[in-house]
Structures are given as C-alpha cells and as structure tokens.
Design a protein around this motif. Structure first.
Motif, mmCIF file in Angstrom:
data_model
loop_
_atom_site.group_PDB
_atom_site.id
_atom_site.type_symbol
_atom_site.label_atom_id
_atom_site.label_comp_id
_atom_site.label_asym_id
_atom_site.label_seq_id
_atom_site.Cartn_x
_atom_site.Cartn_y
_atom_site.Cartn_z
ATOM 1 N N TRP A 154 31.883 66.875 37.974
ATOM 2 C CA TRP A 154 31.292 67.037 39.157
ATOM 3 C C TRP A 154 30.280 65.868 39.349
ATOM 4 C CZ3 TRP A 154 31.635 70.646 42.394
ATOM 5 C CH2 TRP A 154 32.363 71.908 41.983
ATOM 6 N N GLU A 155 29.835 64.907 38.200
ATOM 7 C CA GLU A 155 29.432 63.553 38.779
ATOM 8 C C GLU A 155 30.302 62.338 39.260
ATOM 9 O OE1 GLU A 155 27.039 65.591 35.583
ATOM 10 O OE2 GLU A 155 29.087 64.975 35.769
ATOM 11 N N ASN A 156 29.747 62.015 40.168
ATOM 12 C CA ASN A 156 30.754 60.859 40.944
ATOM 13 C C ASN A 156 30.936 59.670 40.135
ATOM 14 O OD1 ASN A 156 31.028 62.115 43.400
ATOM 15 N ND2 ASN A 156 28.882 61.345 44.220
ATOM 16 N N ARG A 157 32.186 59.463 39.808
ATOM 17 C CA ARG A 157 32.668 58.200 39.057
ATOM 18 C C ARG A 157 32.563 57.174 40.027
ATOM 19 N NH1 ARG A 157 34.250 59.379 33.970
ATOM 20 N NH2 ARG A 157 35.103 61.525 33.551
ATOM 21 N N ARG A 158 32.700 55.990 39.613
ATOM 22 C CA ARG A 158 32.602 54.882 40.396
ATOM 23 C C ARG A 158 33.978 54.586 41.352
ATOM 24 N NH1 ARG A 158 31.660 49.378 37.268
ATOM 25 N NH2 ARG A 158 29.492 50.403 37.409
ATOM 26 N N GLY A 159 35.155 55.252 40.394
ATOM 27 C CA GLY A 159 36.315 55.202 41.480
ATOM 28 C C GLY A 159 36.302 55.916 42.758
ATOM 29 N N PHE A 160 35.447 56.942 42.812
ATOM 30 C CA PHE A 160 35.327 57.831 44.037
ATOM 31 C C PHE A 160 34.324 57.558 44.913
ATOM 32 C CE2 PHE A 160 36.857 60.571 40.412
ATOM 33 C CZ PHE A 160 38.262 60.831 41.165
ATOM 34 N N LEU A 161 33.270 56.565 44.783
ATOM 35 C CA LEU A 161 32.474 56.038 45.624
ATOM 36 C C LEU A 161 32.964 54.948 46.693
ATOM 37 C CD1 LEU A 161 29.498 55.300 42.832
ATOM 38 C CD2 LEU A 161 29.789 57.179 44.610
ATOM 39 N N PRO A 162 32.236 54.927 47.754
ATOM 40 C CA PRO A 162 32.941 53.707 48.716
ATOM 41 C C PRO A 162 33.007 52.457 48.091
ATOM 42 C CG PRO A 162 31.050 55.141 49.651
ATOM 43 C CD PRO A 162 31.002 55.463 48.243
ATOM 44 N N PRO A 163 33.903 51.660 48.502
ATOM 45 C CA PRO A 163 34.308 50.383 47.726
ATOM 46 C C PRO A 163 33.115 49.403 48.297
ATOM 47 C CG PRO A 163 35.497 50.681 49.834
ATOM 48 C CD PRO A 163 34.811 52.035 49.506
ATOM 49 N N ASP A 164 32.926 48.310 47.383
ATOM 50 C CA ASP A 164 32.062 47.397 47.574
ATOM 51 C C ASP A 164 32.933 46.192 48.348
ATOM 52 O OD1 ASP A 164 30.004 48.626 46.190
ATOM 53 O OD2 ASP A 164 30.830 47.789 44.068
ATOM 54 N N THR A 165 31.991 45.297 48.869
ATOM 55 C CA THR A 165 32.577 44.146 49.619
ATOM 56 C C THR A 165 32.208 42.859 48.979
ATOM 57 O OG1 THR A 165 32.695 45.063 51.700
ATOM 58 C CG2 THR A 165 32.886 42.959 51.807
ATOM 59 N N SER A 166 33.028 42.209 48.422
ATOM 60 C CA SER A 166 33.185 40.756 47.706
ATOM 61 C C SER A 166 32.467 39.726 48.727
ATOM 62 C CB SER A 166 33.946 40.330 46.910
ATOM 63 O OG SER A 166 35.307 40.171 47.909
ATOM 64 N N ARG A 167 32.246 38.560 48.110
ATOM 65 C CA ARG A 167 31.717 37.486 49.139
ATOM 66 C C ARG A 167 32.524 36.886 50.061
ATOM 67 N NH1 ARG A 167 28.183 33.603 44.768
ATOM 68 N NH2 ARG A 167 26.654 34.910 44.200
ATOM 69 N N ASN A 168 34.136 37.255 49.650
ATOM 70 C CA ASN A 168 34.957 36.630 50.554
ATOM 71 C C ASN A 168 35.607 37.465 51.335
ATOM 72 O OD1 ASN A 168 36.563 38.380 48.735
ATOM 73 N ND2 ASN A 168 37.593 36.736 47.776
ATOM 74 N N GLY A 169 34.853 38.925 51.433
ATOM 75 C CA GLY A 169 35.198 39.834 52.301
ATOM 76 C C GLY A 169 36.383 40.993 51.879
ATOM 77 N N THR A 170 36.837 40.713 50.723
ATOM 78 C CA THR A 170 37.720 42.014 50.096
ATOM 79 C C THR A 170 36.982 43.090 49.690
ATOM 80 O OG1 THR A 170 37.723 40.857 48.330
ATOM 81 C CG2 THR A 170 39.292 40.131 49.788
ATOM 82 N N LEU A 171 37.718 44.137 49.629
ATOM 83 C CA LEU A 171 36.968 45.540 49.207
ATOM 84 C C LEU A 171 37.522 45.609 47.851
ATOM 85 C CD1 LEU A 171 37.403 47.719 52.355
ATOM 86 C CD2 LEU A 171 35.499 46.545 51.553
ATOM 87 N N SER A 172 36.753 46.164 47.011
ATOM 88 C CA SER A 172 36.937 46.403 45.596
ATOM 89 C C SER A 172 37.741 47.706 45.612
ATOM 90 C CB SER A 172 35.794 46.870 44.716
ATOM 91 O OG SER A 172 34.772 47.992 45.640
ATOM 92 N N THR A 173 38.629 47.785 44.468
ATOM 93 C CA THR A 173 39.558 48.853 44.208
ATOM 94 C C THR A 173 38.824 50.379 44.179
ATOM 95 O OG1 THR A 173 41.207 47.433 43.196
ATOM 96 C CG2 THR A 173 41.592 49.531 42.755
ATOM 97 N N ARG A 174 39.274 51.337 44.457
ATOM 98 C CA ARG A 174 38.957 52.606 44.387
ATOM 99 C C ARG A 174 40.073 53.780 44.201
ATOM 100 N NH1 ARG A 174 34.908 50.296 43.243
ATOM 101 N NH2 ARG A 174 32.910 50.563 44.075
ATOM 102 N N TYR A 175 39.652 54.799 43.598
ATOM 103 C CA TYR A 175 40.889 55.841 43.683
ATOM 104 C C TYR A 175 40.995 56.277 45.091
ATOM 105 C CZ TYR A 175 39.357 55.965 38.817
ATOM 106 O OH TYR A 175 39.176 55.758 37.416
ATOM 107 N N LEU A 176 42.626 56.669 45.106
ATOM 108 C CA LEU A 176 42.958 56.894 46.593
ATOM 109 C C LEU A 176 42.814 58.387 46.721
ATOM 110 C CD1 LEU A 176 46.176 54.746 46.851
ATOM 111 C CD2 LEU A 176 43.909 54.401 47.602
ATOM 112 N N GLY A 177 42.760 59.148 45.558
ATOM 113 C CA GLY A 177 42.567 60.769 45.609
ATOM 114 C C GLY A 177 41.291 61.252 45.266
ATOM 115 N N ASP A 178 41.298 62.480 45.507
ATOM 116 C CA ASP A 178 39.882 63.280 44.960
ATOM 117 C C ASP A 178 39.821 63.533 43.425
ATOM 118 O OD1 ASP A 178 41.209 65.903 44.229
ATOM 119 O OD2 ASP A 178 42.133 65.937 46.437
ATOM 120 N N PRO A 179 38.678 63.882 43.303
ATOM 121 C CA PRO A 179 38.358 64.231 41.761
ATOM 122 C C PRO A 179 38.872 65.412 41.097
ATOM 123 C CG PRO A 179 36.544 64.749 43.062
ATOM 124 C CD PRO A 179 37.350 64.091 43.965
#
Length: 701
Positions: A154-179
C-alpha cells in the motif's frame, strides 16, 4: 512357527478392525507448517522457495497408491526410512495388497506417529482400473476449482510515482502498470488419473494490457497443461507446460531442490517422479510441448519435446569476415516486465528441447536403473560477456547431456547414484546411500563432483550452489531417536569450488553443519533447539582505498533457533520462538536477533492466525529468515534486517462448501531508517504494509 502364528493373529485382528471401521481411516489435512519445517532449507538467500513449495504441493496432492508403489516412489514422501520401506514391500510380497490403511500397523517399524504423518499422502486401491468414462470423471470430479488472489503493497514505491526530469529534459524510468499483483488459477484433477488447468499471473508494476507486439495478453504470464495418467500402457501423457524428474537430477531435476534442512537424512536423494504438470507462476525452468511415458512390462520409455520462448537480451557482433550476426547476451529469469527495458526482454529467443528417458524397474520393487538424454537448442548462439569466472560456462547454440542412474534397496540400505556428461566433455556424478543402522538410528552419505564445464540447463541435483557445476563435496546426515520423546538430527557437509565463482575471485572451499534437538513429551507439546554453522569464502568489499585487487576473505555464519509450541486447547495453538545469528569475518563480528509469538485459533468454519515479532540485526549479512503463514498455496519466508517489528493477521472463512475466502494483513515497521528498498522499489517511509486476498470456488461441491 511362533512368528507365523503372531503374523496370522495380527492379520486376523486387522481384518476384523477394517470390517468394523470401513476400509480407510479419516484422512487428515496436510500440515503445511510441519511440511515446511521438515523439508525446507534454512536461510538460503539463493533459493527459489515458491517454486520448491509449488512442486512439493503438487506431489502431495497426488496421493500414492501404497499397494503398487516401489521403493523409489515410497522414498519420495520423505517420511519412511529404508527399513520401513523394505518391511512394507516384504509385507506386500508375503500377504498381498493391503485391504485397509489400518493394516499399516501390522508392518514392523510402523508406529502410530509415522502412520499419522503418512496418511495424507497415500491411498488404498486394489487396482488402478477406472469404472467411469473419462468425460464423466472429469465432469463430476470434486477437486475442480477456480482460485483468484490479489496482493498489494500500500505504500507508494518510487516506480509508481510521477517521473523526475533530468537536466537534459529526459524523464526518469517508472513502472508502466499499477501496484496490484493478480493471480488466477483453474484446476481439475484426480490423483493418478488426470490433471487439467491453467495459471495466469500479473506482477505489481506490470500492465494489464492486450498487446500482441510485446506478447502481453491481459495477464503477463500464462501457463497451461493437460495431463492423463494410466491410459492403457501410457503411464503419462502431458501436453502444455510440464517438468521432468529422473534419477538424481543431473539432467532432469524438475526445477526444484530441497537442499539442506532439518530433515537431515532422506533429503540427500532425489526421486524419479517422471513427467509432472507445471503449475507454478515462475516464467522459466519448465518445458512447453508434449511429454509422454510408455510402459512395457518392466520398462518405461519417456519422450520430451519442447518449443518455448525465453526472455533475454541480445546484441550484434562482427565475425572474422566482418559480417554482422545476432547472438544471445543474457537471459532474464526474473519474469518481471514492468519498465520499457524489462518489456524489451520478453520472448526474445526460442528454446527447443528434445529428451528421453529409458528406465527399467525390477519386479521386486527394490531396483531400478535408467538413462537420460537431453538436447537443448537456441535459435541463435549464446555468447556471454567474457569474465574470468564464466570462462568454462556454456557458449554456443546447442548443448547435449546424457546420464545413467541406478537405485537399489538391500536390507536396511538404499543405494543411489547418477553420472553424466555434457557436450563440452565436462562430467557430473553423485553417489550415496541411506541406511537404518538400527531402529533408532538413520544415516546418509552423499558424494558429488561436478566439473567446471559440466553444463546442465534443467539439472538440479544435490549441491551447495544453485546449479550442478564447479563443485565437489561430501555430505553426512544422521538422525537418532534415543527415546520416543526425543529426536536428534545433524549433518556435516564439506564442499569446495575448484574454479572461480561469481563475485569470488579464487578457488575456494567451505563447510556447513547443523544440529537439531527436538523434545515432544506429548502430542500437544513440542520444543526444539537448532544450531547451524556455515563457513565460506567471499570477495572483500571495495573500500575505495588503494589495495591489492581480487582479495577474498572467509566468512563464518552461525544461525540458531529455539522453539516452543503448545496446543493450549483443541482449537488454540501457541508458539514462541527466538532466532539469532552471528557473522564473523576478519574485520568484525556482527549479530542479529529476533523473537516472535504466534497464535492460531479455529472454530467450525473459520480460522485466525496471528504473529507479532521484534528483530534487531547489525547488517544484511546477519539477516534472519522466518516462515510465515499465508493464504492458501502461497509461500512466504521473508528476510529481516535492521531494527523493527513485524506483525500479521490471517483469516480463513468457509462461506459454504463451495467457497472459501482468505484475507491477510501484514506490516513491517523499521526504527533505524527513513526509507525502505533501493531503486524503483524504494519506499520513502519507515513502514511497509501488504494485504493479500484469496477466494477459492469449487465447481462440484
């Protein structure tokens, strides 16, 4: 003459008893906790516990016909000593088939405790003939059910949180599905007759999506099988997913290995269980195709043909003529497809298997021997990244392996062995025996030697490592029953690895030993103390300071367990345990500690099980494993490190004869950290909460 009169008297008594009480005593349910305690290894971080549990469960859900079982089959229960097996076979030869399970009491060496443990796993049938047509048996089978399970953290893992944006503008990897972790199973089966079913699974983080391009069809994994037994001279016909177990597991190891645990004597021997339906949710380690076993007189002929996909990563290389060619770089055995990177590994390669087994069974039931052969071919060459430790590992497109094995029962001894050779020329051998030295002492000895270039993809014979390769060792096991209330188990295993291993830069050696003292003055009271010591070499951690490379150190581990169990009332069970660990290397001594309290209460249609535990370990090396009760046919043995508390509550309720529901709530709270896990599994917080819900529906009750 006097002995014959006693035998006739016993037979007459049990004939009258069976006439009065019907042909079979009530069959008790399988005691899952006792099964795990006896057979499973203790604190083994490299073991696939879920696969082992599933395989054992399927074996025990198919009771043995005790009137036709040979010594090999009887030994597979891990409940009988060589003396008891020999006495049972001799009893059948002299007196004919048993007419009642009560008659087991007339066999020398079979006490009430042994019979009670054996009852869930055996049946009495005068002949294996079937009185109804297959379709009628299938429609009316009582063991026909659907099972659905939902599990979630029930706690949110990092993979299910909104992605971060790096300095060059790319988004960090996240899980595509639900928990949500989803599991669905359908099964209709009758012991030694038929088994039909499918299993579907979606892990947390995976998408529930229909996408042909990435071979995802709702659930991420689908396993299915159709198996018939005893169809004329065909002993087994299995279509779909299955595993195979022949000999000592050098070639066909059925994907599981009991390893070293509290049952120190019988576990050294693997058993020829033949072709077995695959019902687990692990996405590797099984055949997909057809497996058959044909019986002719005292001979069994088995054929395996498999064509299945494999997850992995490939790359492109240049040959000597600078032509490009694709090859396999690595296989992905996690079965997880949560991120774009993991999805890109799904079903990338094809694997083809063609194998056979020919086995001879002596009519006495005391001897069998056979040969194994398996050819495995990939649709492209497997070329690993060159590393010193994998210099002798398999490379190429085709592997072949063959072996010969034998098992022989003589008086109070059960001898067994298998020796094989792979295409590389590497050899593997395992030989041993189990003996009842007298009615109170059982002993086992096993020797194994696996060359550094012995390649077996489906082998799982007795070993310290996860595969039978690059290892030599000798195991000695002992069980002593000095009195009815006391039992002593122990083993000593010496092993060495002639070549380098992953994360170990030099040839090495080590040993492992265990001592367990159990005391049970009454059926409702049980206590034991257990000590296990292990010594192995491992690489020194990189400290960042200038030092000589490739240094190893010796690591000594000590694990202990003190347990007291008591049935306070008929329906109330209480257990207290203390677990401790100590790790000693050349730099420091670290320790771990855990204390837990279990309560189990059941009444009529419902049952509640609960636990509260406190743990405190210095580091991950001193982590402590503790078996936990879970929902039906779900296995749980988590590891605990750091400081904190653990508690869970499990409820089971029979809504009606058709429906049973399970609900489990479990939580771990830490006092020594602000986050849990690493990478995309990180939880920002001090606790992790998990719920599991399962419902089973019987079609014909």
């Amino acid at each position: 003459m006097e002995g014959k009169l006693k035998l006739l008297g016993s037979l007459w008594f049990f004939f009258i008893l069976s006439w009065v009480m019907a042909q079979s005593p009530p069959i008790p349910e399988i005691n899952q906790e006792e099964l795990i305690e006896r057979l499973f290894p203790i604190q083994d971080e490299e073991m696939d516990y879920e696969s082992v549990y599933e395989m054992l469960l399927q074996l025990y859900l198919n009771p043995i016909n005790i009137n036709f079982a040979d010594s090999e089959t009887l030994q597979s229960t891990y409940l009988l000593s060589p003396t008891q097996i020999n006495n049972l076979i001799q009893y059948r030869q002299v007196n004919g088939p048993l007419i009642s399970l009560y008659e087991l009491q007339a066999i020398p060496g079979f006490d009430l405790e042994t019979i009670e443990k054996l009852l869930p796993f055996v049946i009495i049938e005068s002949s294996p003939q079937k009185t109804k047509r297959f379709i009628e048996r299938l429609k009316s089978e009582e063991q026909s059910y659907f099972l659905f399970r939902h599990r979630k953290v029930w706690e949110n893992r990092r993979g299910f949180l909104p992605p971060d944006t790096s300095r060059n503008g790319t988004l960090s990897t996240r899980y595509l599905g639900d928990p949500n972790d989803l599991y669905l199973r359908f099964r209709v089966q009758h012991s030694r007759d038929f088994s039909i079913g499918f299993t579907m699974d979606k892990d947390a983080g995976e998408q529930f999506i229909w996408d042909r391009k990435t071979a995802r069809f709702g659930f991420n994994f689908l396993s299915y099988h159709f198996t018939r037994y005893e169809v004329g001279k065909w002993k087994t016909i299995s279509i779909g997913d299955f595993q195979a177990s022949f000999g000592q597991g050098l070639v066909f190891g059925a994907g599981y290995s009991l390893g070293k645990g509290a049952e120190t004597v019988p576990i050294v021997k693997r058993n020829t269980n033949g072709i077995i339906p695959y019902t687990a949710s692990m996405e590797f380690g099984f055949f997909r195709g057809i497996g058959t076993t044909y019986s002719h007189k005292n001979w069994l002929f088995s054929l395996i043909a498999s064509n299945t996909s494999r997850d992995g990563r490939g790359s492109v290389s240049l040959d000597s003529l600078e032509n490009e060619f694709n090859h396999i770089n690595s296989f992905n055995q996690s079965g997880l497809h949560r991120t774009p990177s993991e999805i890109s590994t799904k079903r990338q390669f094809r694997e083809y298997n063609l194998g056979t087994n020919i086995q001879y069974l002596h009519r006495s039931g005391k001897f069998n021997s056979g040969i194994n052969y398996l050819m495995t071919k990939f649709d492209r060459s497997w070329i690993r990244d060159p590393r010193p430790y994998n210099h002798f590992e398999f490379a190429g497109q085709i592997n072949q392996i063959g072996s010969i094995y034998s098992n022989f029962s003589w008086k109070n001894f059960l001898f067994f062995g298998e020796s094989g050779i792979s295409k590389s020329g590497g050899m593997g051998s395992v030989f041993g025996f189990i003996s009842s030295l007298n009615p109170k002492i059982d002993f086992s000895l096993l020797w194994r030697k696996y060359d550094r270039d012995f390649h077996s993809f489906y082998g799982n014979s007795f070993s310290e490592g996860t595969r039978p390769i690059n290892e030599q060792g000798t195991y000695l096991g002992l069980e002593i029953r000095p009195a009815k209330q006391w039992k002593v188990n122990g083993y000593f295993d010496f092993f060495r690895f002639p070549w380098l291993k992953y994360r170990l830069y030099a040839p090495s050696s080590g040993h492992e030993m265990l001592l367990r003292l159990a005391f049970s003055p009454r059926k409702d009271l049980r206590a034991f103390i257990q000590i296990r010591e292990e010594q192995k070499d491992r690489n020194l951690s990189d400290s960042g300071e200038p030092s000589l490379p490739y240094r190893v150190t010796t690591l000594k581990k000590l694990n202990g367990l003190i347990s007291l169990e008591y049935n306070i009332y008929k329906n109330l069970f209480w257990r207290s345990r203390i677990l401790f660990s100590r790790v000693n290397d050349q730099f420091a001594i670290t320790r771990g500690f855990m204390v837990l309290q279990d309560l189990n209460f059941k009444k009529e249609r419902w049952k509640i099980t609960g636990r509260f535990a406190l743990f405190d370990t210095d580091n991950y090396d001193t982590r402590i494993y503790a078996f936990e009760n879970n929902v039906l046919w779900t296995f749980s043995i988590p590891a605990f490190s750091g400081q904190g508390q653990r508690y869970y509550l499990l409820g089971e309720f029979d809504l009606n004869p058709k429906i049973t529901a399970y609900l489990r709530f479990a939580k771990t709270s830490y006092t020594d950290r602000e986050s849990i896990g690493t990478g995309l599994q990180t939880i920002e917080g001090t606790g992790i909460t998990e719920t599991t819900f399962l419902i089973r529906y019987f079609l014909n009750r």
